[in-house]
Design an enzyme around this catalytic site. Structure first.
Site, PDB file in Angstrom:
ATOM      1  N   ASP A   1      69.001  13.439   4.766  1.00 30.50           N
ATOM      2  CA  ASP A   1      69.798  14.291   5.215  1.00 30.50           C
ATOM      3  C   ASP A   1      70.973  14.393   4.149  1.00 30.50           C
ATOM      4  O   ASP A   1      71.180  13.309   3.547  1.00 30.50           O
ATOM      5  CB  ASP A   1      70.438  14.004   6.577  1.00 30.50           C
ATOM      6  CG  ASP A   1      69.352  14.803   7.670  1.00 30.50           C
ATOM      7  OD1 ASP A   1      68.648  15.411   7.239  1.00 30.50           O
ATOM      8  OD2 ASP A   1      69.520  14.327   8.680  1.00 30.50           O
TER       9      ASP A   1
ATOM     10  N   LYS B   1      71.085  19.983   4.886  1.00 32.97           N
ATOM     11  CA  LYS B   1      71.513  21.296   4.989  1.00 32.97           C
ATOM     12  C   LYS B   1      72.884  21.527   3.970  1.00 32.97           C
ATOM     13  O   LYS B   1      73.543  20.675   3.922  1.00 32.97           O
ATOM     14  CB  LYS B   1      71.927  21.855   6.414  1.00 32.97           C
ATOM     15  CG  LYS B   1      70.878  21.963   7.351  1.00 32.97           C
ATOM     16  CD  LYS B   1      70.875  21.272   8.615  1.00 32.97           C
ATOM     17  CE  LYS B   1      69.575  21.173   8.963  1.00 32.97           C
ATOM     18  NZ  LYS B   1      69.879  20.195  10.496  1.00 32.97           N
TER      19      LYS B   1
ATOM     20  N   MET C   1      80.836  17.427  14.818  1.00 41.84           N
ATOM     21  CA  MET C   1      80.894  18.841  14.186  1.00 41.84           C
ATOM     22  C   MET C   1      81.870  19.675  14.777  1.00 41.84           C
ATOM     23  O   MET C   1      81.621  20.776  14.953  1.00 41.84           O
ATOM     24  CB  MET C   1      79.280  19.302  14.502  1.00 41.84           C
ATOM     25  CG  MET C   1      78.335  18.680  13.937  1.00 41.84           C
ATOM     26  SD  MET C   1      76.646  19.025  14.261  1.00 41.84           S
ATOM     27  CE  MET C   1      76.515  18.305  15.844  1.00 41.84           C
TER      28      MET C   1
HETATM   29  N1  SAH Z   1      73.470  11.533  14.036  1.00 41.11           N
HETATM   30  C1  SAH Z   1      74.495  11.571  13.686  1.00 41.11           C
HETATM   31  C2  SAH Z   1      75.519  12.673  13.597  1.00 41.11           C
HETATM   32  C3  SAH Z   1      75.074  13.985  13.104  1.00 41.11           C
HETATM   33  S1  SAH Z   1      75.979  15.306  13.529  1.00 41.11           S
HETATM   34  C4  SAH Z   1      75.536  10.325  13.988  1.00 41.11           C
HETATM   35  O1  SAH Z   1      74.801   9.638  14.894  1.00 41.11           O
HETATM   36  O2  SAH Z   1      76.519   9.944  13.715  1.00 41.11           O
HETATM   37  C5  SAH Z   1      76.831  15.326  12.019  1.00 41.11           C
HETATM   38  C6  SAH Z   1      78.501  15.187  12.614  1.00 41.11           C
HETATM   39  O3  SAH Z   1      78.461  13.754  12.869  1.00 41.11           O
HETATM   40  C7  SAH Z   1      79.397  15.461  11.581  1.00 41.11           C
HETATM   41  O4  SAH Z   1      79.754  16.714  11.448  1.00 41.11           O
HETATM   42  C8  SAH Z   1      80.412  14.689  11.828  1.00 41.11           C
HETATM   43  O5  SAH Z   1      81.183  15.082  13.006  1.00 41.11           O
HETATM   44  C9  SAH Z   1      79.778  13.190  12.269  1.00 41.11           C
HETATM   45  N2  SAH Z   1      79.847  12.405  11.251  1.00 41.11           N
HETATM   46  C10 SAH Z   1      78.517  11.896  10.689  1.00 41.11           C
HETATM   47  N3  SAH Z   1      79.024  10.900   9.852  1.00 41.11           N
HETATM   48  C11 SAH Z   1      80.415  10.728   9.747  1.00 41.11           C
HETATM   49  C12 SAH Z   1      81.361  10.157   8.841  1.00 41.11           C
HETATM   50  N4  SAH Z   1      81.001   9.100   8.070  1.00 41.11           N
HETATM   51  N5  SAH Z   1      82.493  10.325   9.324  1.00 41.11           N
HETATM   52  C13 SAH Z   1      82.990  11.247  10.162  1.00 41.11           C
HETATM   53  N6  SAH Z   1      82.296  11.807  11.065  1.00 41.11           N
HETATM   54  C14 SAH Z   1      80.903  11.841  10.772  1.00 41.11           C
END
Ligand code: SAH
Length: 467
Positions: free
Chosen positions: A247, A269, A383
C-alpha cells in the site's frame, strides 16, 4: 573451516563438568538442553547452582580425580582464576575425553558454538573463538529469521517422512518437500494450527503429484512506518515472499527488507482516487496463490484496524485460498509512543476509542457522538484530517469542552514525523497552521496535552516570523 562441526548424541555418553560456579552452571544448562544428565565435580557448589540443577544433574562434592573422566565423552573445565585449569584438562584428556576449557581456546579440543535451539532444529555458529561477538550477532540475525516453531515444523516433517516415501514417487519427493516447506501446510504448522496442518498434509499426500501447487497469502501489518517497528514475523515473511502487494503507507525502507528477487506490486491509492479497486487486489492475490506463489499482502499499521484486511480475508477464504494474518503495530499505538503520550494514562482516561473519519463511502459517518464525547475517553481518529472541522463541531455540540486538548500526529514514527497540539475548538486552525498533508491521526482528549509537539500558538508565531 578451522574446526569440524558435529552434533553429538549425549544420551550414550557421560558429560563431566569440573567446577561449581556460574560458568559450570552455564555449561550444565547447555548439556541439559541437549538431553544429557551432566556430572559436576568440585569441592563446593554455589547455592543457586544447587537449586537450579536439583534432579537434573549429578553433583559430586569433592576435588576431581583421574578416574572421574573414564568413559566420559565430553569434559568441560569450568573453573575460575586460581584453579589449575591446564592440569585438569590434562587429566581429562588422559582419560580420552574431548575437553573444553572455558575461556582458554588454546587448551580446547572442541569449542561450543553460538546456538539457536528450536528443538530438533539446531543452528550452530563458530568463529573458532576469534570473534565471539560476531558469532552472537549472526546468531541474533538468524534467530530473527527462524520461526519460533521451526522445530515443530521439523517434528511434523519427521512424522510424515515414511508416509511421503510410501506415496510419493522417488523423483517427485524433493519437489514435494520443497512445496511443503513453502506452502500452506508449513504455514499452518508455523501458525500453531497443527490439527489443520495434519488435514492439509493428508490431502496433499493423497493428491496426484502433478496437481496444481497451492500457494498461500499472508496479510501482514507493516506497522506505522519505522522499519524497526516491524514484527519479527513480518520481517521473516518478507524475506520468504515471492510477491509483495503493498500500500501507499508502506515505505521504501520497509520494502527494502524483503527478499531481493521478490516481485513488488504497488496496489495503493493515490490521493482519494483508488489506483487499484479492492476487488482487483483480491482477484490478483487469488490468482497468484493459485499459481503456487507465496504472497505477502503488506498493509500499513495493523491489517485489521481500518485496513480492509477483513474484506481481503473473506475474499481469499471464499476462493479457497489459505490465508494467514500477521498483526502490526497500529498507527494509534505507534504514534502515541512516538509522541510520548499514553493513550489511557490513568489520570486522564479510562477508555480509548479508535474511530475512522471515513466510513464506507460516507464522509460524515453516523457515529454515536454522545458516547464519543464522553469524558475520560481518548478518541483516536484515523483518516480524519479532511473531516476534522465536522468532528470538532459534533463533539462540541455533544458537550465536549472547547478547551479539550487535541494532538495531530503526521507521519508518526517516521523521520518526518510532525506533531502539533492545541484545543478542540481550534482543531481546523491547528491543522491549517501545521500544514498537515501526509497521513495523520487526530488524538482528542486530556492525554493529548501530554504529547511532545508544537502548540498552535508557537505555529502561528512561526508563521508570522516567516512572513
Ligand atoms: N491499518 C492502518 C490504518 C489504515 S487507515 C493502521 O493500523 O495504522 C490510514 C490512516 O491511518 C491514515 O489516514 C492515518 O490516519 C493513519 N496512519 C497510518 N500511518 C500513520 C502514521 N505513520 N502517522 C499518522 N497516522 C497514520
Amino acid at each position: 573451516m578451522k574446526r569440524f562441526p558435529a552434533f553429538i548424541d549425549l544420551n550414550a555418553r557421560a558429560a563431566v563438568i569440573v567446577g561449581g560456579g556460574a560458568q559450570a552452571l552455564a555449561k550444565a544448562r547447555l548439556l541439559i538442553a541437549a538431553g544429557a544428565r551432566p556430572r559436576l565435580i568440585w569441592p563446593s557448589f554455589a547455592a543457586g547452582l544447587r537449586a537450579e540443577l536439583d534432579g537434573k544433574a549429578e553433583l559430586v562434592a569433592r576435588p576431581p580425580a583421574p578416574g572421574d573422566f573414564d568413559g566420559a565423552g565430553l569434559a568441560f573445565i569450568a573453573v575460575d582464576g586460581d584453579a589449575d585449569a591446564e592440569a585438569l584438562a590434562r587429566m581429562a584428556k588422559a582419560a580420552g575425553a574431548l575437553v573444553n576449557v572455558v575461556d582458554r581456546p588454546e587448551l580446547c579440543d572442541f569449542t561450543t558454538p553460538s546456538m539457536i535451539d528450536r528443538g530438533r532444529l539446531t543452528v550452530a555458529i563458530s568463529t573458532d573463538g576469534a570473534a565471539p561477538v560476531l558469532g552472537r550477532k549472526l546468531r541474533a540475525d538468524i534467530e530473527a529469521l527462524l520461526p519460533s516453531r521451526a522445530g515443530a515444523l521439523a517434528d511434523f516433517a519427521a512424522r510424515y517422512r515414511g508416509a511421503v516415501k510410501a506415496r510419493v514417487a522417488e523423483g517427485e519427493r524433493r519437489r514435494f518437500w520443497e512445496r511443503f516447506f513453502d506452502g500452506p501446510v508449513a504455514a499452518q504448522v508455523l501458525a500453531g494450527d497443527e490439527a489443520g496442518a495434519h488435514e492439509t498434509m493428508i490431502e496433499a499426500i493423497n493428491r496426484p503429484s502433478q496437481e496444481q501447487p497451492e500457494g498461500v497469502v499472508h496479510i501482514v501489518g507493516a506497522g506505522p512506518g519505522d522499519p524497526d517497528l516491524l514484527t519479527v514475523k513480518a520481517l521473516r515473511l518478507l524475506q520468504g515472499a515471492d510477491v509483495i502487494l503493498y500500500d501507499r503507507l508502506v515505505g521504501e525502507d520497509i520494502l527494502n527488507l524483503a527478499r531481493r528477487d521478490a516481485e513488488r506490486v504497488y496496489v495503493g491509492k493515490a490521493n482519494a482516487h483508488h489506483a487499484v479497486p479492492q476487488s482487483d487486489i483480491e482477484a490478483r492475490m487469488i490468482a497468484l496463490a493459485r499459481e503456487g506463489k507465496t504472497v505477502v499482502r503488506l498493509k500499513g499499521g495493523d491489517p485489521f484496524i481500518f485496513g480492509r484486511g477483513g474484506e481481503e480475508v473473506d475474499a481469499l477464504r471464499a476462493a479457497g485460498v489459505r490465508v494467514f494474518v500477521t498483526p502490526g503495530i497500529t498507527a494509534a499505538t505507534g504514534c502515541a509512543a512516538a509522541a510520548g503520550m499514553a493513550l489511557t494514562h490513568r489520570d486522564y482516561a479510562q477508555a480509548v476509542t479508535f474511530v475512522t473519519g471515513h466510513a464506507k463511502g460516507d464522509a460524515d459517518p453516523d457515529l454515536d457522538w454522545a458516547a464519543l464525547a464522553a469524558l475520560k475517553n481518548t478518541l483516536v481518529i484515523y483518516m480524519g484530517v479532511a473531516t476534522a472541522a465536522k468532528t470538532a463541531a459534533k463533539l462540541l455540540d455533544h458537550g465536549r469542552a472547547p478547551s479539550t486538548p487535541v494532538a495531530v500526529i503526521e507521519n508518526g514514527t517516521r523521520s518526518d514525523q510532525k506533531i502539533v497540539k492545541g484545543a478542540l475548538a481550534d482543531l481546523p486552525a491547528l491543522i491549517a497552521a501545521g500544514r498537515i498533508e501526509g497521513p495523520a491521526l487526530l488524538v482528542i482528549g486530556e492525554v493529548a496535552a501530554l504529547a511532545d509537539g508544537q502548540t498552535l500558538l508557537s505555529l502561528v508565531r512561526q508563521e508570522r516570523s516567516a512572513a
